[in-house]
Design a protein around this motif. Structure first.
Motif, mmCIF file in Angstrom:
data_model
loop_
_atom_site.group_PDB
_atom_site.id
_atom_site.type_symbol
_atom_site.label_atom_id
_atom_site.label_comp_id
_atom_site.label_asym_id
_atom_site.label_seq_id
_atom_site.Cartn_x
_atom_site.Cartn_y
_atom_site.Cartn_z
ATOM 1 N N TYR A 68 0.895 -1.126 -0.098
ATOM 2 C CA TYR A 68 -0.040 0.072 -0.060
ATOM 3 C C TYR A 68 0.894 1.486 -0.176
ATOM 4 O O TYR A 68 1.937 1.396 0.819
ATOM 5 N N ASN A 69 0.672 2.415 -0.802
ATOM 6 C CA ASN A 69 1.403 3.432 -0.987
ATOM 7 C C ASN A 69 0.548 4.549 -0.128
ATOM 8 O O ASN A 69 -0.609 4.441 0.380
ATOM 9 N N SER A 70 1.494 5.698 -0.113
ATOM 10 C CA SER A 70 0.800 6.819 0.759
ATOM 11 C C SER A 70 -0.596 7.390 0.160
ATOM 12 O O SER A 70 -1.169 8.233 0.667
ATOM 13 N N ASN A 71 -0.554 7.388 -1.358
ATOM 14 C CA ASN A 71 -1.733 7.611 -2.015
ATOM 15 C C ASN A 71 -3.167 6.974 -1.730
ATOM 16 O O ASN A 71 -4.155 7.309 -2.450
ATOM 17 N N GLY A 72 -3.037 5.790 -1.142
ATOM 18 C CA GLY A 72 -4.135 4.915 -0.908
ATOM 19 C C GLY A 72 -4.332 3.788 -2.031
ATOM 20 O O GLY A 72 -5.439 3.512 -1.909
ATOM 21 N N LYS A 336 0.297 -5.572 7.453
ATOM 22 C CA LYS A 336 -0.285 -4.326 7.427
ATOM 23 C C LYS A 336 0.029 -3.505 6.284
ATOM 24 O O LYS A 336 -0.756 -2.449 5.990
ATOM 25 N N SER A 337 1.175 -3.916 5.392
ATOM 26 C CA SER A 337 1.648 -3.006 4.569
ATOM 27 C C SER A 337 1.537 -3.821 3.112
ATOM 28 O O SER A 337 1.657 -3.237 2.064
#
Length: 453
Positions: A68-72, A336-337
């Motif tokens: 998952y990246n920071s942009n959703g 989680k990631s």
């Protein structure tokens, strides 16, 4: 914690009778009298076809590890150690395709797929090796914890007769349909009677043609035959076997041949064989047209059947694989990631015209760019400076962020004015001497823009 430990101690060990090497379903054979095992079942063309179709379909799907990246959104985690193992090479001896094909075959025949996990000192997964399901058993220790017991034999590479105990963290276990949720039932064992009947009908057909495609019967002689064995052997040598089919028999001394068996048509031999093929396809939920039965398929419905195969047959297997991999190979912190995903888009693609129509709709409505479409078609990306990443909307085909750009523009004084509508400025009656006493408003023209203002 004492309550929960007592609960798990009281639970029985996994006792699915078809798990591992304990094939209690096979002890009495099938009702057709034919022994049904995973290897004898694979000699049936329908079983072999279904297993091969499903195994190759799962093995051929792209399998990626995402983060998952920071942009959703998500992106491929190419730098993760598990990416290369799942996507390219699970171990130095086999490719990802062969590894997944092998495990999927085990899953379809035995109901369970096992692979040993090799980890380094940091606990990272370094390799995955398939394990034979018929040599694996699942049990619980005195504390109620699961453990895997594998019987290693000399027929394996570098193997010797010994029993190896493996922890759950050392085994990638993909269970099929089962009753306790821990080990799966073998589809072959559960459907042994249907498969046994198919084996019996195939064997009957082989023997039928081996006997010259002629029903068995009785040779009648008006007198007494001194050596009936010699007459039987002479008849069989001359007229038995498929190579002697169609020969004309010449009977001497008033002998007469009387058939006593019913014909294959009367026994509905062909219909039985055909029904058993559909029965086996039904077990594995494979459309009949994929195993060669095109009777009820046409150009109008075969594409829809193929899409249903992806949705209702492959998708449950894919989810089973994904969740088992994530549960075992990812740490609690990594879950989680990161996540693991099969790509089914290639199988869901329609014909060329349908895809192009869908892409045109997506492109004109602003939710796919040219590069999004080109990636799905396995084409090179258009450089960003050339507009490959722009999202457009129908109409003027403007970039999405500039939609309605002419709604608010600035006049010569730097003030915003609305130019999307014609604004009529109405002079009140008597305000201007030229138009004194008129009842209708008189619009004025702005010659700079050629519009009425």
């Amino acid at each position: 914690m004492g309550i929960f430990s007592g609960l798990f101690k009281s639970r029985d060990k996994p006792t699915d009778s078809t798990a591992g090497s304990r094939y209690t379903f096979y002890m009495g054979g099938s009702t057709s009298g034919k022994a049904v095992t995973e290897r004898s079942a694979m000699q049936m063309t329908a079983v072999y076809s279904c297993v091969r179709i499903l195994a190759e379909a799962i093995a051929g799907l792209p399998l990626h590890v995402y983060r998952y990246n920071s942009n959703g959104g998500k992106e491929k985690a190419i730098d993760h150690s598990l990416y290369l193992i799942l996507h390219d090479e699970p171990n130095p001896e086999m490719s990802s395709f062969v590894f997944r094909e092998t495990l999927m075959t085990h899953l379809l025949l035995w109901g369970n797929a096992y692979a040993q996990i090799i980890r380094n000192s940091k606990g990272e997964v370094m390799a995955l090796y398939p394990l034979m399901p018929n040599k694996m058993s699942v049990d619980r220790d005195e504390n109620g914890q699961l453990y895997y017991q594998y019987l290693r034999s000399t027929d394996e590479v570098g193997g010797k007769n010994e029993t190896v105990i493996l922890k759950p963290t050392d085994v990638l276990h993909i269970p099929g349909l089962g009753f306790d949720g821990l080990v799966g039932y073998s589809p072959i064992a559960m459907a042994k009677n249907a498969i046994g009947l198919a084996i019996a009908t195939e064997e009957y057909g082989a023997k039928f043609f081996a006997n010259g495609a002629a029903p068995s019967g009785v040779l009648e002689h008006p007198g007494t035959i001194k050596d009936p064995q010699r007459v039987r052997e002479a008849w069989q040598s001359q007229f038995g076997g498929s190579q002697n089919s169609g020969k004309i028999a010449v009977l001497e001394e008033g002998m007469k041949y009387t058939p006593i068996s019913i014909s294959p048509e009367q026994a509905q031999f062909l219909e039985t064989r055909k029904f058993q093929i559909n029965e086996i396809a039904r077990i594995f939920r494979v459309p009949p047209h994929m195993v060669g039965d095109l009777e009820k398929s046409s150009f109008s419905n075969i594409e829809q059947q193929s899409l249903e195969f992806v949705k209702y047959t492959l998708d449950p297997w894919v989810i089973r694989w994904e969740q088992s991999i994530m549960r075992t190979l990812l740490t609690p912190e990594e879950k989680k990631s990161y996540f693991v995903k099969f790509n089914l888009e290639g199988l869901l693609r329609g014909d060329y015209q349908s895809r192009m129509n869908g892409y045109a709709t997506a492109r004109q409505n602003g939710w796919m760019s040219a590069n999004d479409i080109r990636e799905l078609e396995n084409l090179d990306r258009i450089p960003a400076e050339a507009g490959g990443d722009l999202y457009l909307i129908n109409g003027n085909m403007l970039p999405l962020q500039q939609a309605g750009a002419f709604a608010n523009t600035q006049n010569d004084d730097g003030k915003e004015e609305n130019t999307d509508e014609e604004v009529l400025e109405v002079e009140e009656s008597g305000a201007d001497g030229d138009d004194s006493g008129t009842e209708n408003p008189v619009p004025k023209r702005d010659n700079r823009r050629g519009k009425l203002v």
